[in-house]
Design a protein around this motif. Structure first.
Motif, PDB file in Angstrom:
ATOM      1  N   ARG A   1      35.735 -25.419  68.723  1.00 32.93           N
ATOM      2  CA  ARG A   1      36.402 -26.621  69.238  1.00 32.93           C
ATOM      3  C   ARG A   1      36.693 -26.476  70.724  1.00 32.93           C
ATOM      4  O   ARG A   1      36.450 -27.390  71.512  1.00 32.93           O
ATOM      5  N   PHE A   2      37.177 -25.308  71.133  1.00 30.16           N
ATOM      6  CA  PHE A   2      37.499 -25.068  72.536  1.00 30.16           C
ATOM      7  C   PHE A   2      36.235 -25.143  73.398  1.00 30.16           C
ATOM      8  O   PHE A   2      36.245 -25.753  74.466  1.00 30.16           O
TER       9      PHE A   2
ATOM     10  N   ARG B   1      35.605 -27.777  76.340  1.00 28.45           N
ATOM     11  CA  ARG B   1      35.327 -27.275  77.685  1.00 28.45           C
ATOM     12  C   ARG B   1      33.993 -27.831  78.208  1.00 28.45           C
ATOM     13  O   ARG B   1      33.887 -28.187  79.370  1.00 28.45           O
ATOM     14  N   SER B   2      32.990 -27.963  77.333  1.00 29.17           N
ATOM     15  CA  SER B   2      31.693 -28.495  77.779  1.00 29.17           C
ATOM     16  C   SER B   2      31.837 -29.960  78.191  1.00 29.17           C
ATOM     17  O   SER B   2      31.145 -30.399  79.106  1.00 29.17           O
TER      18      SER B   2
END
Length: 177
Positions: free
Chosen positions: A167-168, A172-173
């Motif tokens: 998820r992070f 971030r993408s």
């Protein structure tokens, strides 16, 4: 809120008060426990989502806890720690109970599981009653025992952490675009 010490405040007074406090909790009689608290008590507990202010807030908390854990009992661990800075004391304890009713908040249905956990109470006294109270315990450990959270090091915990990392990375993408 500055506490006022009873004339005989000290280890003996705290020990006697601690016995009454523990007996009141274990009695499951809210009036008996509330009688040991100031009318304007301020109470923070790891098990409750907000600071309780006054006996009516505490009564709501007690009703919820005893509904979820109708056989909840406490035992003290060691002696009370009495402050030299004023009418304050700390108590370590262990608790045991079976989860027999809905736990609100967060709305966890009864699991029927037996739990045992440790914690501590920090009291500040005014006119011989608890005026400020902090209760702390390892809520994660309790939730693991209830089956809500996975055990440390388990495959389930690793999967949850893996999902969080994914998820992070996805978030971030999106930010990096």
């Amino acid at each position: 809120m500055e506490g006022t010490a009873p004339a005989d405040f000290g280890a003996g007074w705290v020990s006697e008060f601690g016995t009454r406090w523990l007996d009141s909790w274990n009695s499951h009689d809210p009036e008996r426990l509330l009688e040991l608290m100031a009318d304007d008590v301020v109470y923070d507990d790891s098990a409750w989502p907000r600071t309780m202010r006054g006996r009516s807030d505490v009564r709501e908390f007690l009703d919820a806890i005893w509904r979820a854990f109708p056989d909840l009992t406490f035992e003290t661990v060691g002696s009370a720690h009495v402050s030299v800075d004023g009418p304050q004391a700390a108590f370590r304890w262990t608790a045991r109970a079976a989860h027999r009713g809905r736990l609100d908040p967060p709305g966890l249905p009864a699991t029927g599981k037996r739990v045992a956990f440790a914690g501590a109470d920090f009291h500040e006294y005014h006119d011989g009653k608890v005026a400020r109270l902090w209760t702390v315990f390892d809520a994660r450990d309790l939730l693991v025992q209830l089956g809500v959270l996975p055990k440390s090091g388990s495959t389930a915990e690793k999967a949850v952490i893996g999902l969080h990392r994914l998820r992070f990375r996805l978030l971030r993408s999106r930010i990096d675009r």
